[in-house]
Enzyme design. Structure first.
Site, short mmCIF file in Angstrom:
data_model
loop_
_atom_site.label_atom_id
_atom_site.label_comp_id
_atom_site.label_asym_id
_atom_site.label_seq_id
_atom_site.Cartn_x
_atom_site.Cartn_y
_atom_site.Cartn_z
CE1 TYR A 1 24.25 14.30 20.31
CE2 TYR A 1 23.86 12.07 19.55
CZ TYR A 1 24.56 13.24 19.70
OH TYR A 1 25.80 13.18 18.90
CB CYS B 1 44.87 -22.01 -5.32
SG CYS B 1 45.27 -21.45 -3.31
CD GLU C 1 19.84 12.03 25.10
OE1 GLU C 1 19.30 11.63 24.30
OE2 GLU C 1 20.48 13.23 25.08
CB CYS D 1 48.62 -22.62 -4.47
SG CYS D 1 48.38 -20.81 -5.03
CD GLU E 1 -2.57 -1.37 2.46
OE1 GLU E 1 -4.00 -1.40 2.33
OE2 GLU E 1 -2.18 -1.25 3.63
CG ASP F 1 30.15 3.22 19.60
OD1 ASP F 1 30.61 4.32 19.11
OD2 ASP F 1 30.57 2.07 19.56
S1 IVH Z 1 25.32 15.55 23.59
C1 IVH Z 1 28.48 19.50 23.72
N1 IVH Z 1 24.03 13.28 23.94
O1 IVH Z 1 29.27 12.08 22.12
C2 IVH Z 1 28.21 18.13 23.37
N2 IVH Z 1 26.18 13.52 22.75
O2 IVH Z 1 31.77 13.39 23.29
C3 IVH Z 1 26.81 17.56 23.50
N3 IVH Z 1 27.00 11.63 21.57
O3 IVH Z 1 30.20 14.14 19.48
C4 IVH Z 1 26.52 16.22 23.13
N4 IVH Z 1 25.41 10.06 22.22
O4 IVH Z 1 28.70 12.37 18.97
C5 IVH Z 1 25.20 13.85 23.40
N5 IVH Z 1 22.98 11.20 23.85
C6 IVH Z 1 24.13 11.87 23.35
C7 IVH Z 1 25.20 11.47 22.67
C8 IVH Z 1 26.25 12.08 22.34
C9 IVH Z 1 26.42 10.13 21.56
C10 IVH Z 1 28.40 11.63 21.20
C11 IVH Z 1 28.16 12.89 20.02
C12 IVH Z 1 29.56 13.70 20.59
C13 IVH Z 1 30.41 12.88 21.71
C14 IVH Z 1 30.54 13.79 22.74
#
Ligand code: IVH
Length: 705
Positions: free
Chosen positions: A229, A464, A119, A444, A38, A123
């Protein structure tokens, strides 16, 4: 066309909204309201109208998610506000130390209980989205924090990223992390390996590699997710807190990890998540993983709890981020060096261990690829004993300067594949030398080759024994010739005994031959002969797949079989015809052609037939009619059925399927993401059918076109 009661321009606006709504249901809430078919229908209808009226295409139309031609490079773009990093801490006690620092800075301004917004620390790869007047105008990588790369076209292919936020103020910058779900990572890597390509080391690398793809079509083919975030520069609205910012972002359709309701107790939070994650494929958007924590103790509990569910989350995280919730307090706290004082990244102790590399072996794969594998003193990482880790290729070895005898840190990446993270430099034994992969194949003794622009050495000796063993394992696999009971050990024994020099020799084996091998009883010998016998009757797709041609996975083999129908026609394939096979591009066509013209493939396929392999004729789809008799079709875009099935359907009903649109084409059957063909058909005045109209046609309804 469906919905044709409304005028096309209005219908188009309606379709944009509908598709946007269903994208949200699917990618944000993991709760689709309609079937894929759909959805595809709505999309095809939208593309149909846009093709007739290109002047009505808006930048936020779902059709604008994929660009046309690959880019040459990414433009460098400065961030309006630098993208900073976070102070990392690695121990649970650091959370308390973080609050102490806050209190010191704030003196008597500090509230009795500091409210933290906690939170996961995703990664992945940090990205900034820029919405101007509600429209997504740019997506920029973090880069060095001040200047990043413009990857807008690739980010637009991520369906959970809204192209438009009607509620957004004049300027709205939002930051987040691009990740690949673990499940998608496994799938992509399987396909990558099947095609003889080097797999990605972990989901983060896969995500980073995808977002930096110059061809946004490649990016579009690999599923990515985004979690937003943090705010960047925002003009025209003020948020009070991180909570306010994230809940509002979520309401505006941005993909956040979701925030737990303010009144949910910690116990209820744990119980809810434990229940949600006992599900085999938990949804991503509705987990509501972020949470307001009051004081250090609750933030610490949050850290411990998230660590305990880490392995069950659908994406990789490496810690939690603890942020002061109130923006006013954040402003008071400010920054030190390149990190804010108001946030800390509490990292999880990685699932890492130290061990010693005892040797580096070179494995020879089915396609001849020489892969260096570190053989290590066995060590437990996250409950699993690890003794081997792939080092991928020479450039990876050089980059990390990995040598035999080195003490190394290893970790399990993406939960499964062990990876050498780095060498512990001060423990390097004296006299160690850089490791260089020899270009002599260890199996080989022939000289291996490194094709231009590739990082992998390949043994190209068709005789091989290692390639033979790997090729045989592939040949007998369930999805290939499906010879049950022929395991790796027996294959090794057959090769060692010189009984099998190529896959076709399997069909010459007798029970006597097998009985001559070590540890082979009469019963298992007869069983094996029986399963070899049973595999003789087979289909063309299986035979093509079984040959292990580079880039020809199962799906491509099926396309080839559908297209050529008989082995003889496949053996006579020309470059032009190969390029007409759905989903085969120049690179793959060229590889197949080179293989067919080489000394081995054609002969080996002929030997299979001589040795009694019977390839069934391609079955005609049952119940065929002549509803489409003699009509010439071109199929484009994604349709509710697989392209090959649609082709079968057309042919079974007497139609003819062509690859390119010309004046001779009677109908263009256009599905999702229909591109240049749709445009050409419109220009030439070729009748365009959507799936609905095609269905009607099959049922014999008169065509007005
Ligand atoms: S807040 C001033 N929230 O961590 C920076 N960063 O070491 C505020 N990262 O480059 C960032 N999860 O790539 C924030 N829930 C999260 C995150 C997060 C991963 C990474 C982000 C940043 C690095 C900072």
């Amino acid at each position: 066309m469906p919905g044709s009661k409304t005028r096309p321009k209005e219908r188009l606006a309606e379709l944009r909204d509908l598709i946007r709504h269903h994208d949200r249901c699917y990618y944000l809430n993991d709760r689709p309201e309609i079937t894929d078919q759909e959805y595809d229908k709505l999309y095809a209808e939208l593309v149909g109208i846009e093709t007739q009226h290109p002047e009505w295409i808006t930048p936020d139309s779902p059709s604008q998610r994929v660009a046309g031609e690959p880019a040459e490079s990414f433009e460098k773009v400065p961030h309006r506000q630098p993208m900073l990093s976070l102070q990392n801490s690695y121990s649970i006690d650091d959370i308390g130390a973080f609050e102490e620092r806050l209190r010191k800075e704030l003196k008597d301004q500090a509230p009795a209980t500091v409210e933290y917004f906690c939170e996961p620390k995703f990664d992945g790869l940090a990205i900034e989205l820029v919405y101007e007047q509600g429209l997504l105008t740019r997506a920029i990588t973090r880069g060095d924090g001040s200047v990043g790369e413009d990857v807008t076209q690739n980010v637009k292919t991520i369906r959970s990223v809204p192209l438009q936020i009607p509620e957004a103020p004049m300027l709205f910058e939002v930051r987040g992390e691009i990740v690949m779900l673990k499940e998608d990572f496994r799938r992509i890597n399987e396909a990558q390996q099947e095609a003889g390509e080097v797999p990605f080391a972990n989901p983060r690398n896969a995500a980073a590699g995808t977002i930096r793809q110059l061809d946004s079509k490649v990016a579009a083919s690999r599923p990515l997710r985004l979690f937003t975030y943090a705010p960047g520069v925002i003009e025209g609205v003020r948020f009070e807190s991180q909570y306010d910012f994230e809940t509002t972002s979520g309401q505006w359709g941005l993909p956040t990890v979701g925030v737990a309701p303010k009144n949910e107790s910690f116990e209820a939070f744990e119980a809810r998540l434990n229940a949600a994650l006992s599900n085999t494929s938990p949804s991503t958007g509705s987990l509501n993983l972020a949470r307001i924590c009051r004081g250090v103790d609750e933030a610490t509990s949050y850290y411990s709890f998230i660590q305990s569910i880490r392995g069950r989350l659908p994406f990789d995280i490496d810690g939690v981020v603890i942020k002061v919730n109130r923006f006013r307090l954040q402003e008071d706290l400010g920054f030190v060096a390149r990190s804010p004082r108001w946030a800390t990244a509490a990292k999880f102790p990685p699932e890492q261990a130290q061990t010693v590399i005892e040797s580096i072996n070179i494995q020879v794969g089915r396609t001849g690829a020489l892969t260096p594998v570190a053989v290590m003193r066995p060590v437990k990482v996250g409950g699993v004993t690890i003794a081997n880790a792939t080092l991928h290729n020479q450039s990876e070895i050089d980059r990390k300067d990995i040598r035999v005898g080195d003490t190394v840190i290893i970790q399990r990446a993406g939960d499964v594949i062990p990876e050498v993270v780095e060498v512990v430099a001060n423990q390097r034994p004296p006299n160690s030398v850089p490791f260089v992969i020899s270009d002599i194949c260890p199996a080989c003794g022939e000289t291996a080759e490194k094709p231009e622009n590739e990082v992998i050495l390949r043994c190209v000796n068709p005789g091989c024994p290692a390639i033979l063993r790997e090729s045989l394992k592939h040949f007998v696999a369930r999805r290939a010739m499906n010879i049950e009971g022929l395991g790796d050990k027996q294959i090794d024994a057959l090769v060692a005994a010189n009984l099998v020099k190529r896959p076709s020799d399997l069909y010459k084996l007798t029970a006597q031959d097998i009985l001559g091998l070590e540890r082979q009883g009469e019963k298992s010998a007869t069983n094996l002969i029986e399963s070899i016998q049973a595999s003789r009757k087979t289909q063309l797709a299986r035979v093509i797949y079984a040959m292990g041609i580079r880039f020809v996975g199962e799906a491509t083999a099926k396309s080839l079989a559908k297209f050529y129908k008989t082995l003889d026609q496949f053996l006579d394939a020309s470059e032009e015809s190969l390029l007409q096979v759905p989903d085969i591009g120049e690179k793959v066509a060229h590889t197949i052609l080179t293989a067919l013209r080489g000394p081995y493939l054609k002969k080996e396929l002929q030997r299979l037939v001589e040795n009694g392999v019977e390839i069934e004729a391609i079955a005609q789809t049952a119940g065929g009619s002549q509803a489409l008799a003699g009509r010439k079709f071109v199929i484009t875009g994604t349709l509710p059925m697989g392209r090959d099935e649609v082709k079968d359907l057309v042919e079974a009903n007497g139609g003819i399927v062509l690859s390119g649109v010309s004046k001779k084409t009677d109908f263009l059957l256009a599905g999702e993401e229909a591109g240049s063909k749709l445009q050409k058909a419109t220009e030439l005045g070729v009748a365009i059918l959507d799936w609905n109209a095609f269905q009607k046609m099959l049922k014999g309804a008169p065509q007005t076109t």
